[in-house]
Design a protein around this motif. Structure first.
Motif, PDB file in Angstrom:
ATOM      1  N   GLY A  21       9.872  -3.611   0.832  1.00  0.00           N
ATOM      2  CA  GLY A  21       8.895  -2.910  -0.010  1.00  0.00           C
ATOM      3  C   GLY A  21       7.510  -3.018   0.598  1.00  0.00           C
ATOM      4  O   GLY A  21       7.332  -2.953   1.814  1.00  0.00           O
ATOM      5  N   ARG A  22       6.513  -3.237  -0.263  1.00  0.00           N
ATOM      6  CA  ARG A  22       5.121  -3.293   0.187  1.00  0.00           C
ATOM      7  C   ARG A  22       4.901  -4.521   1.071  1.00  0.00           C
ATOM      8  O   ARG A  22       5.385  -5.608   0.786  1.00  0.00           O
ATOM      9  N   VAL A  23       4.130  -4.316   2.168  1.00  0.00           N
ATOM     10  CA  VAL A  23       3.795  -5.400   3.095  1.00  0.00           C
ATOM     11  C   VAL A  23       2.283  -5.453   3.251  1.00  0.00           C
ATOM     12  O   VAL A  23       1.634  -4.427   3.468  1.00  0.00           O
ATOM     13  N   ILE A  24       1.729  -6.648   3.142  1.00  0.00           N
ATOM     14  CA  ILE A  24       0.302  -6.874   3.368  1.00  0.00           C
ATOM     15  C   ILE A  24       0.145  -7.386   4.795  1.00  0.00           C
ATOM     16  O   ILE A  24       0.839  -8.319   5.205  1.00  0.00           O
ATOM     17  N   GLU A  25      -0.764  -6.769   5.541  1.00  0.00           N
ATOM     18  CA  GLU A  25      -1.053  -7.258   6.881  1.00  0.00           C
ATOM     19  C   GLU A  25      -2.505  -7.707   6.934  1.00  0.00           C
ATOM     20  O   GLU A  25      -3.416  -6.923   6.714  1.00  0.00           O
TER      21      GLU A  25
END
Length: 183
Positions: A40-44
């Protein structure tokens, strides 16, 4: 092109950039190897020129599911051009908890934690884990031989760290750690 831009940014602020060259493909593939479209959503955090972002896309993560947190305006503008469907936050990573309202399935970090003071590292990890869902992890790389997060910070936040691999095919060689909540 990316190497020159990275070097100029390093000259201006070596503690923020911490390397004269972007990370290589081997490190990028290693840091994202446990992440895929099901995440799903990934924070970088600290994407720089987008080396890890491209690796996420190769792994099948949808561009619109990527939040890029980049403090440097020069890199944020470049990222906006390269990844127009991704959400770009030109903020300090310590502000992630206030900026990102949604939960994420994973986070990856190119931030130079070894050059930061413990309270700053604590704020970054605390804010990031406030936005990570149950069972999610933060993947952090380091050029050092040990985890770049101080033991006291890990313990205070109820986190543990495990080395997931390393690569000699990066300049300099690097290691990746999976940081997750203790059971």
């Amino acid at each position: 092109m990316d190497g020159c831009q990275f070097f100029r940014a390093w000259i201006r602020d070596p503690l923020r950039v911490a390397s004269i060259t972007p990370s290589g493909k081997a490190l990028a593939d290693l840091i994202v190897r446990e992440i895929g479209p099901e995440t799903g959503r990934v924070i970088e955090l600290g994407p720089g020129t987008g080396v890890f972002t491209r690796a996420l896309l190769r792994r099948g993560v949808a561009e619109e599911n990527i939040l890029l947190v980049e403090k440097g305006a020069e890199f944020a503008a470049l990222l906006q051009q390269r990844f127009p469907k991704a959400k770009i936050a030109c903020i300090d990573a310590t502000d992630i908890a206030r900026f990102c309202p949604e939960s994420a399935g994973a986070a990856i970090s190119g931030l130079p934690l070894l050059s930061m003071r413990s309270p700053t590292v604590h704020a970054i990890l605390g804010g990031t884990f406030a936005r990570l869902g149950e069972g999610a992890a933060l993947y952090q790389f380091t050029y050092g031989l040990r985890c770049p997060v101080p033991r006291a910070v890990l313990d205070n936040l109820g986190l543990s760290a495990a080395r997931v691999g390393g690569t000699l095919r990066n300049v300099p060689p690097a290691f990746v750690y999976r940081i997750s909540r203790k059971p």
